[in-house]
Scaffold this motif. Structure first.
Motif, mmCIF file in Angstrom:
data_model
loop_
_atom_site.group_PDB
_atom_site.id
_atom_site.type_symbol
_atom_site.label_atom_id
_atom_site.label_comp_id
_atom_site.label_asym_id
_atom_site.label_seq_id
_atom_site.Cartn_x
_atom_site.Cartn_y
_atom_site.Cartn_z
ATOM 1 N N VAL A 211 0.819 -1.213 0.000
ATOM 2 C CA VAL A 211 0.000 0.000 0.000
ATOM 3 C C VAL A 211 0.856 1.268 0.000
ATOM 4 C CG1 VAL A 211 -1.726 1.252 1.332
ATOM 5 C CG2 VAL A 211 -1.895 -1.200 1.115
ATOM 6 N N LEU A 212 2.017 1.212 0.655
ATOM 7 C CA LEU A 212 2.938 2.354 0.649
ATOM 8 C C LEU A 212 4.324 1.849 0.245
ATOM 9 C CD1 LEU A 212 1.976 4.142 4.019
ATOM 10 C CD2 LEU A 212 1.273 4.782 1.698
ATOM 11 N N GLN A 213 4.990 2.621 -0.615
ATOM 12 C CA GLN A 213 6.327 2.218 -1.062
ATOM 13 C C GLN A 213 7.273 3.408 -0.999
ATOM 14 O OE1 GLN A 213 6.858 -0.503 -4.289
ATOM 15 N NE2 GLN A 213 4.680 -0.404 -4.804
ATOM 16 N N ASP A 214 8.248 3.329 -0.133
ATOM 17 C CA ASP A 214 9.339 4.288 -0.057
ATOM 18 C C ASP A 214 8.850 5.746 -0.057
ATOM 19 O OD1 ASP A 214 11.952 5.071 0.154
ATOM 20 O OD2 ASP A 214 12.326 5.041 -2.003
ATOM 21 N N VAL B 284 0.290 21.237 4.002
ATOM 22 C CA VAL B 284 0.606 20.319 2.904
ATOM 23 C C VAL B 284 -0.667 19.571 2.521
ATOM 24 C CG1 VAL B 284 1.989 18.333 2.185
ATOM 25 C CG2 VAL B 284 2.966 20.039 3.745
ATOM 26 N N ALA B 285 -1.025 19.606 1.246
ATOM 27 C CA ALA B 285 -2.189 18.850 0.766
ATOM 28 C C ALA B 285 -1.695 17.536 0.177
ATOM 29 C CB ALA B 285 -2.927 19.649 -0.301
ATOM 30 N N LEU B 286 -2.326 16.451 0.615
ATOM 31 C CA LEU B 286 -1.982 15.122 0.123
ATOM 32 C C LEU B 286 -3.096 14.707 -0.842
ATOM 33 C CD1 LEU B 286 0.086 12.845 0.513
ATOM 34 C CD2 LEU B 286 -1.250 12.073 2.494
ATOM 35 N N CYS B 287 -2.725 14.570 -2.116
ATOM 36 C CA CYS B 287 -3.735 14.318 -3.147
ATOM 37 C C CYS B 287 -3.379 13.057 -3.924
ATOM 38 C CB CYS B 287 -3.795 15.499 -4.119
ATOM 39 S SG CYS B 287 -4.182 17.078 -3.320
ATOM 40 N N GLY C 211 -3.218 5.455 -1.287
ATOM 41 C CA GLY C 211 -2.495 5.260 -0.027
ATOM 42 C C GLY C 211 -2.477 6.484 0.869
ATOM 43 N N LYS C 212 -3.281 7.499 0.540
ATOM 44 C CA LYS C 212 -3.257 8.755 1.295
ATOM 45 C C LYS C 212 -3.678 8.553 2.757
ATOM 46 C CE LYS C 212 -6.276 10.534 -1.526
ATOM 47 N NZ LYS C 212 -6.504 9.339 -2.387
ATOM 48 N N SER C 213 -4.831 7.888 2.952
ATOM 49 C CA SER C 213 -5.322 7.707 4.330
ATOM 50 C C SER C 213 -4.367 6.824 5.124
ATOM 51 C CB SER C 213 -6.710 7.054 4.327
ATOM 52 O OG SER C 213 -7.642 7.904 3.740
ATOM 53 N N THR C 214 -3.795 5.832 4.458
ATOM 54 C CA THR C 214 -2.858 4.944 5.159
ATOM 55 C C THR C 214 -1.629 5.736 5.587
ATOM 56 O OG1 THR C 214 -3.651 3.129 3.769
ATOM 57 C CG2 THR C 214 -1.611 2.760 4.986
ATOM 58 N N LEU C 215 -1.132 6.596 4.712
ATOM 59 C CA LEU C 215 0.034 7.416 5.069
ATOM 60 C C LEU C 215 -0.317 8.366 6.214
ATOM 61 C CD1 LEU C 215 2.954 8.312 4.519
ATOM 62 C CD2 LEU C 215 2.034 9.999 2.896
ATOM 63 N N LEU C 216 -1.480 9.017 6.119
ATOM 64 C CA LEU C 216 -1.874 9.951 7.180
ATOM 65 C C LEU C 216 -1.992 9.214 8.517
ATOM 66 C CD1 LEU C 216 -4.002 13.008 7.098
ATOM 67 C CD2 LEU C 216 -4.841 11.251 8.617
ATOM 68 N N ALA C 217 -2.595 8.020 8.494
ATOM 69 C CA ALA C 217 -2.753 7.253 9.747
ATOM 70 C C ALA C 217 -1.388 6.855 10.311
ATOM 71 C CB ALA C 217 -3.626 6.026 9.502
ATOM 72 N N ALA C 218 -0.474 6.475 9.427
ATOM 73 C CA ALA C 218 0.876 6.111 9.896
ATOM 74 C C ALA C 218 1.566 7.335 10.486
ATOM 75 C CB ALA C 218 1.693 5.526 8.746
ATOM 76 N N MET C 219 1.425 8.492 9.816
ATOM 77 C CA MET C 219 2.080 9.713 10.319
ATOM 78 C C MET C 219 1.430 10.193 11.622
ATOM 79 S SD MET C 219 3.079 11.662 6.760
ATOM 80 C CE MET C 219 4.206 12.876 7.470
ATOM 81 N N ALA C 220 0.158 9.803 11.824
ATOM 82 C CA ALA C 220 -0.531 10.156 13.078
ATOM 83 C C ALA C 220 -0.113 9.239 14.222
ATOM 84 C CB ALA C 220 -2.036 10.084 12.871
ATOM 85 N N GLY C 221 0.618 8.177 13.902
ATOM 86 C CA GLY C 221 1.060 7.246 14.942
ATOM 87 C C GLY C 221 0.047 6.159 15.238
ATOM 88 N N ARG D 184 2.219 23.391 -0.137
ATOM 89 C CA ARG D 184 2.765 22.340 -1.002
ATOM 90 C C ARG D 184 1.694 21.320 -1.299
ATOM 91 N NH1 ARG D 184 6.371 20.389 2.892
ATOM 92 N NH2 ARG D 184 6.215 18.384 1.849
ATOM 93 N N VAL D 185 1.806 20.704 -2.455
ATOM 94 C CA VAL D 185 0.927 19.591 -2.800
ATOM 95 C C VAL D 185 1.806 18.351 -2.950
ATOM 96 C CG1 VAL D 185 -0.711 18.670 -4.481
ATOM 97 C CG2 VAL D 185 -0.680 21.131 -3.992
ATOM 98 N N ALA D 186 1.423 17.295 -2.224
ATOM 99 C CA ALA D 186 2.120 16.022 -2.350
ATOM 100 C C ALA D 186 1.174 15.078 -3.077
ATOM 101 C CB ALA D 186 2.483 15.480 -0.971
ATOM 102 N N LEU D 187 1.605 14.575 -4.222
ATOM 103 C CA LEU D 187 0.726 13.742 -5.056
ATOM 104 C C LEU D 187 1.119 12.279 -4.913
ATOM 105 C CD1 LEU D 187 0.207 15.102 -8.690
ATOM 106 C CD2 LEU D 187 -1.540 14.504 -7.005
ATOM 107 N N MET D 188 0.135 11.461 -4.563
ATOM 108 C CA MET D 188 0.411 10.023 -4.442
ATOM 109 C C MET D 188 -0.246 9.254 -5.574
ATOM 110 S SD MET D 188 0.253 9.096 -0.426
ATOM 111 C CE MET D 188 1.023 7.497 -0.763
ATOM 112 N N HIS D 189 0.403 8.165 -5.961
ATOM 113 C CA HIS D 189 -0.143 7.277 -6.980
ATOM 114 C C HIS D 189 0.378 5.879 -6.703
ATOM 115 C CE1 HIS D 189 -0.356 5.887 -11.411
ATOM 116 N NE2 HIS D 189 -1.569 5.848 -10.881
ATOM 117 N N GLU D 190 -0.553 4.945 -6.527
ATOM 118 C CA GLU D 190 -0.201 3.537 -6.324
ATOM 119 C C GLU D 190 0.842 3.357 -5.220
ATOM 120 O OE1 GLU D 190 0.732 2.186 -10.266
ATOM 121 O OE2 GLU D 190 -1.395 2.092 -10.821
ATOM 122 N N GLY D 191 0.592 4.030 -4.106
ATOM 123 C CA GLY D 191 1.443 3.826 -2.933
ATOM 124 C C GLY D 191 2.721 4.628 -2.906
#
Ligand SMILES: Nc1ncnc2c1ncn2[C@@H]1O[C@H](COP(=O)(O)OP(=O)(O)OP(=O)(O)O)[C@@H](O)[C@H]1O
Length: 265
Positions: free
Chosen positions: A16-19, A30-33, A39-49, A207-214
């Motif tokens: 789900v997340l890669q590097d 920072v906007a995560l789009c 994988g946006k929600s998964t990254l946010l949840a991981a960054m939230a601890g 900033r805009v951080a763009l995610m695609h396929e993890g």
């Protein structure tokens, strides 16, 4: 600073997340789009601890985020989940009080709740049961819960982490919500916000951080990141980008109402 470094994660056999490496500095929004399932929600949840990723590290103000106690985490960051739930039939006031430590004096609690409800335009609904609110109103009540949590914290700066805060809101409340997030950044908080609306991202985020396929495929000012070519490629639909006021990009999906999805397959 809130920082993910080389984060990778799988659920079962699904990667789900890669590097992924991403920084959110105090005072920055920072906007995560990216597309559904990127994988946006998964990254946010991981960054939230919320969980420790399989690979890489996440630091919050220099400490591994999952090493912080729940109380310390609650003082340093507040999270609005994509689909917040209620564990009981709380009134709006009770919902907000959940985020405030017990040692805050009652008069201060009342002021915090009143000011925050005014911000989200729910002051007149403080004593209503959350269950009778409309979907958008309930979402704003949950937004108020996370805002009041940081406002009540004794930390000089915290991190506001919002997963699609505008998804169920009308246009005016979308703008108000983004202004509230922007004001939090101006006051020194780090703000990470998952957004599907690329125009809101372009207008409000530093900033805009763009995610695609993890993977994080681009990270920078919206004007640099949000190009027609990149967006059309990752969303797999034609997207035009015009220049709006101040050189800001205006993202315009190209509609073809007569093309049926099945016809494209
Ligand atoms: N707990 C879980 N167990 C298994 N798979 C999961 C779990 N959580 C997320 N996934 C999968 O991880 C992938 C990324 O999901 P995630 O919710 O992070 O995407 P997203 O970018 O936030 O998508 P959306 O825009 O649709 O909300 C999806 O394929 C999803 O099915």
């Amino acid at each position: 600073m809130l920082e993910a470094q080389g984060v990778g994660h799988s659920f079962g056999r699904t990667r789900v997340l890669q590097d992924v490496s991403l920084k959110v500095r105090p005072g920055e929004m920072v906007a995560l789009c990216g597309p559904n399932g990127a994988g946006k929600s998964t990254l946010l949840a991981a960054m939230a601890g919320d969980f420790a990723p399989d690979e890489g590290n996440i630091h919050l103000d220099g400490r591994i985020v999952t090493s912080l106690s729940p109380a310390d985490l609650a003082r340093r960051r507040a999270v609005l989940e994509q689909a917040p739930t209620l564990s009981a039939a709380f009134t709006v006031r009770e919902l907000l009080a959940l985020g405030i430590p017990r040692d805050v004096p009652p008069e201060r609690v009342n002021v915090l709740i009143r000011e925050t409800l005014r911000d989200v335009a729910l002051l007149g609904r403080a004593d209503d049961n959350c269950l009778i609110l409309s979907g958008g109103q309930r979402h704003r009540a949950h937004l108020a819960r996370v805002l009041v949590q940081l406002a009540a914290s004794d930390k000089a700066c915290g991190y506001l982490m919002l997963d699609e805060p505008t998804a169920s809101l009308d246009i005016a409340h979308q703008i108000t919500t983004m202004r509230i997030a922007r004001r939090a950044a101006r006051l020194g908080e780090g703000v990470l916000v998952v957004l599907h609306d690329l125009n809101l991202a372009a207008a409000f985020a530093d900033r805009v951080a763009l995610m695609h396929e993890g993977r994080l495929v681009a990270d920078g000012p919206g004007a640099d990141i949000l190009t027609a070519e990149r967006l059309s490629a990752i969303y797999e639909t034609e997207i035009a980008v015009e220049e709006a006021e101040g050189g800001r990009p205006r993202i315009v999906p190209v509609y073809d109402p007569d093309t049926h999805p099945a016809a494209e397959a």
